[in-house]
Write a protein that holds these residues in place. Structure first.
Motif, PDB file in Angstrom:
ATOM      1  N   TYR A   4       1.028  -1.176  -0.056  1.00 41.71           N
ATOM      2  CA  TYR A   4      -0.146  -0.058  -0.107  1.00 41.71           C
ATOM      3  C   TYR A   4       0.868   1.068  -0.051  1.00 41.71           C
ATOM      4  O   TYR A   4       1.827   1.427   1.027  1.00 41.71           O
ATOM      5  CB  TYR A   4      -0.857   0.195   1.103  1.00 41.71           C
ATOM      6  CG  TYR A   4      -2.083  -1.057   1.285  1.00 41.71           C
ATOM      7  CD1 TYR A   4      -2.972  -0.849   0.433  1.00 41.71           C
ATOM      8  CD2 TYR A   4      -1.813  -2.193   1.793  1.00 41.71           C
ATOM      9  CE1 TYR A   4      -4.274  -1.816   0.561  1.00 41.71           C
ATOM     10  CE2 TYR A   4      -2.553  -3.228   1.688  1.00 41.71           C
ATOM     11  CZ  TYR A   4      -3.769  -3.151   1.197  1.00 41.71           C
ATOM     12  OH  TYR A   4      -4.856  -4.033   1.215  1.00 41.71           O
ATOM     13  N   PHE A   5       0.505   2.026  -0.780  1.00 37.11           N
ATOM     14  CA  PHE A   5       1.219   3.309  -1.008  1.00 37.11           C
ATOM     15  C   PHE A   5       0.262   4.632  -0.911  1.00 37.11           C
ATOM     16  O   PHE A   5      -0.849   4.399  -1.461  1.00 37.11           O
ATOM     17  CB  PHE A   5       2.127   3.447  -2.142  1.00 37.11           C
ATOM     18  CG  PHE A   5       1.659   3.437  -3.502  1.00 37.11           C
ATOM     19  CD1 PHE A   5       1.029   4.471  -4.200  1.00 37.11           C
ATOM     20  CD2 PHE A   5       0.901   2.278  -3.905  1.00 37.11           C
ATOM     21  CE1 PHE A   5       0.509   4.515  -5.319  1.00 37.11           C
ATOM     22  CE2 PHE A   5       0.451   2.263  -5.138  1.00 37.11           C
ATOM     23  CZ  PHE A   5       0.025   3.461  -5.845  1.00 37.11           C
ATOM     24  N   TYR A   6       0.927   5.754  -0.714  1.00 39.71           N
ATOM     25  CA  TYR A   6      -0.074   7.067  -0.681  1.00 39.71           C
ATOM     26  C   TYR A   6       0.704   8.217  -0.872  1.00 39.71           C
ATOM     27  O   TYR A   6       1.023   9.038  -1.538  1.00 39.71           O
ATOM     28  CB  TYR A   6      -1.080   6.989   0.313  1.00 39.71           C
ATOM     29  CG  TYR A   6      -2.226   8.093   0.258  1.00 39.71           C
ATOM     30  CD1 TYR A   6      -2.853   8.329  -0.894  1.00 39.71           C
ATOM     31  CD2 TYR A   6      -2.226   8.900   1.266  1.00 39.71           C
ATOM     32  CE1 TYR A   6      -3.760   9.520  -1.179  1.00 39.71           C
ATOM     33  CE2 TYR A   6      -3.300   9.943   1.166  1.00 39.71           C
ATOM     34  CZ  TYR A   6      -4.043  10.311   0.052  1.00 39.71           C
ATOM     35  OH  TYR A   6      -4.618  11.220  -0.093  1.00 39.71           O
ATOM     36  N   ALA A  11       6.897   5.231   2.783  1.00 36.87           N
ATOM     37  CA  ALA A  11       7.421   4.147   2.156  1.00 36.87           C
ATOM     38  C   ALA A  11       6.483   3.797   0.869  1.00 36.87           C
ATOM     39  O   ALA A  11       5.588   4.156   0.726  1.00 36.87           O
ATOM     40  CB  ALA A  11       7.052   2.904   2.931  1.00 36.87           C
ATOM     41  N   TYR A  12       7.538   3.612  -0.061  1.00 37.89           N
ATOM     42  CA  TYR A  12       7.241   3.252  -1.584  1.00 37.89           C
ATOM     43  C   TYR A  12       6.160   4.748  -2.045  1.00 37.89           C
ATOM     44  O   TYR A  12       5.624   4.990  -2.953  1.00 37.89           O
ATOM     45  CB  TYR A  12       5.941   2.174  -1.701  1.00 37.89           C
ATOM     46  CG  TYR A  12       6.994   0.824  -1.357  1.00 37.89           C
ATOM     47  CD1 TYR A  12       7.584   0.468  -2.517  1.00 37.89           C
ATOM     48  CD2 TYR A  12       6.588   0.321  -0.117  1.00 37.89           C
ATOM     49  CE1 TYR A  12       8.482  -0.850  -2.132  1.00 37.89           C
ATOM     50  CE2 TYR A  12       7.282  -0.840   0.129  1.00 37.89           C
ATOM     51  CZ  TYR A  12       8.062  -1.305  -0.733  1.00 37.89           C
ATOM     52  OH  TYR A  12       8.748  -2.659  -0.844  1.00 37.89           O
ATOM     53  N   VAL A 103      13.082   0.255  -7.691  1.00 41.04           N
ATOM     54  CA  VAL A 103      12.161   0.078  -6.653  1.00 41.04           C
ATOM     55  C   VAL A 103      10.960  -0.674  -7.041  1.00 41.04           C
ATOM     56  O   VAL A 103      10.361  -1.720  -6.421  1.00 41.04           O
ATOM     57  CB  VAL A 103      11.572   1.216  -5.875  1.00 41.04           C
ATOM     58  CG1 VAL A 103      10.713   1.275  -4.962  1.00 41.04           C
ATOM     59  CG2 VAL A 103      12.969   2.037  -5.117  1.00 41.04           C
ATOM     60  N   LEU A 104      10.538  -0.153  -8.379  1.00 39.51           N
ATOM     61  CA  LEU A 104       9.097  -0.819  -8.739  1.00 39.51           C
ATOM     62  C   LEU A 104       9.419  -2.211  -9.170  1.00 39.51           C
ATOM     63  O   LEU A 104       8.817  -3.108  -8.743  1.00 39.51           O
ATOM     64  CB  LEU A 104       8.725   0.020 -10.190  1.00 39.51           C
ATOM     65  CG  LEU A 104       7.567  -0.673 -10.813  1.00 39.51           C
ATOM     66  CD1 LEU A 104       6.235  -0.567  -9.966  1.00 39.51           C
ATOM     67  CD2 LEU A 104       7.343   0.236 -11.972  1.00 39.51           C
ATOM     68  N   LEU A 105      10.551  -2.609  -9.767  1.00 39.02           N
ATOM     69  CA  LEU A 105      10.889  -3.885 -10.314  1.00 39.02           C
ATOM     70  C   LEU A 105      11.101  -4.817  -9.064  1.00 39.02           C
ATOM     71  O   LEU A 105      10.654  -6.138  -9.124  1.00 39.02           O
ATOM     72  CB  LEU A 105      12.212  -3.869 -11.109  1.00 39.02           C
ATOM     73  CG  LEU A 105      11.841  -3.177 -12.623  1.00 39.02           C
ATOM     74  CD1 LEU A 105      13.224  -3.241 -13.230  1.00 39.02           C
ATOM     75  CD2 LEU A 105      10.936  -4.112 -13.416  1.00 39.02           C
TER      76      LEU A 105
END
Length: 155
Positions: A4-6, A11-12, A103-105
């Protein structure tokens, strides 16, 4: 597992459209995906001058507020084009910034969810029943970059 990101600073946070990762699209620099996305609402309208105002907004929060101004005329096809516009902007962001591409990968096959308490289209909403379209786009971008890498192409 689900990520979960926002908030851009959490984080993320690089998955957020408010993260400070500029993009070049349509021959112009946009400070964030949010700046670009909000400006596209006014292309071809009597309020087209808003695109430049939004592009120069000092923060993504200000860009979002300008784009959500209900006193302005947005393009008549907005509901049809907003998804492909977002796809293009998010893909461009992750192709241009190797540090966040990594980060995405690194998320593998994990589900990505924008944990917005108010947005039931781009996010999951307060009760997590939303469409999570931004998370879906990110997972698609992750797959597209993987495929480009497998083909030996520059991502």
């Amino acid at each position: 597992m689900t990520i979960y990101f926002y908030k851009a600073e959490a984080a993320y946070g690089c998955f957020s459209n408010f993260s400070l990762h500029g993009i070049y699209l349509q021959g112009q620099y946009w400070p964030t995906v949010e700046h670009y996305y909000q400006a596209q609402k006014f292309v071809g309208t009597p309020d087209v001058a808003m695109t430049a105002v939004i592009q120069l907004a000092p923060t993504p929060m200000k860009a979002a507020a300008l784009g959500r101004d209900r006193d302005r005329c947005i393009r008549s096809d907005w509901e049809q084009v907003k998804y492909p516009i977002m796809c293009q902007a998010v893909l461009t962001k992750f192709l241009c910034h190797p540090e966040i591409q990594g980060v995405l990968l690194a998320t593998g096959e994990v589900e990505l969810v924008e944990n917005s308490p108010t947005d039931y289209y781009w996010g999951c909403g307060a009760d997590r029943t939303g469409q999570n379209q931004l998370g879906n786009i990110l997972m698609g971008v992750r797959q597209e970059i993987r495929e480009r890498l497998l083909l030996g192409c520059q991502p």
